[in-house]
Design an enzyme around this catalytic site. Sequence first.
Site, PDB file in Angstrom:
ATOM      1  CG  ASP A   1      -1.973   1.044   1.202  1.00 34.73           C
ATOM      2  OD1 ASP A   1      -2.538   1.239   0.110  1.00 34.73           O
ATOM      3  OD2 ASP A   1      -2.244   1.670   2.224  1.00 34.73           O
TER       4      ASP A   1
ATOM      5  CG  HIS B   1      -6.472   1.021  -6.799  1.00 34.81           C
ATOM      6  ND1 HIS B   1      -7.548   1.811  -6.424  1.00 34.81           N
ATOM      7  CD2 HIS B   1      -5.456   1.344  -5.947  1.00 34.81           C
ATOM      8  CE1 HIS B   1      -7.192   2.569  -5.382  1.00 34.81           C
ATOM      9  NE2 HIS B   1      -5.936   2.305  -5.083  1.00 34.81           N
TER      10      HIS B   1
END
Length: 312
Positions: A151, A224
Amino acid sequence: MGNQVMPREQLGICAEGNLHSVYLMFNAIDGVEEQLRPSIANVAQYIYELTDQYADSAFNGFVGIGANFWDTFYPEARPALLKPFPAMNEGNRDAPAMEYDIFVHIRCDRYDILHLVANEINQMFEDLVELVDEERGFRFMDSRDLTGFVDGTENPKGRHRQEVALVGNEDPEFTSGSYVHVQKYKHNLSKWHRLPLKKQEDIYGRTKVDDIEYNSEDKPLTSHTKRVNLKDEQGKSLEILRQSMPYGSVKEQGLVFISVCRTPEHFEKMLRSMVHGDAHGNHDHLMLFTKALTGSSFFVPSLDFLTQFDDA
């Protein structure tokens, strides 16, 4: 610039990652605004001082003021671009707004210190606020989301973090402050884990194990990375600094997504691209596996802005 002294930023805005976090969302009790202003200043100052005291475990944090509550607290001046959370909805994708008055964000590499400080802060606000939501985040593996993907790989590095995150001379009264958006995402991990690896990677636009981003032409338009890596008219990247961390228990788990930026517009454009997609309706397929439960907008002023009210 000359000898102009920059206001002191709240140190949690641009801090590097930590092992643990505590997020406290408060609403003010009606009619206590006058007493609350100095309390907020004291809490911000306290967090700032603990950064030295607990330097060994990299303690840091900040206090943010909710967009809808700002004028009640500080009617004299308002950050130029501060507005409520940009709630959005399209098909089965929902980014709801849930506003709070005060957001206290603290992080540290020791959970016990965080627990202690969170309780002390709650005590400092006693009889002035109601604690509406509390979440505790943690670093998962090598800074991965619970989906298994790294992330924040796009995060600005080094001093560039300050350039992305902190308001500059464009809004002089709020220099060294930051616009913060918080969303709590609940993941559907059982559904996610049933996907084959390649399908998961296509949804992210990156490889899972070694975290290598696909070449631009290989990225699905619904991935994404494709949906959030946006550019302005001049071809310059719209950057944010992400301070997100996984949260949860066996029962419910996900990501507390936190965007900090010198303008709220970058986050808003990214969210629009995820939820509504591009002109052809290509939206972010990651949103088929995670659901935003909250959405809040805050401004985190400089420490100097807050402490001018500490003996109001």
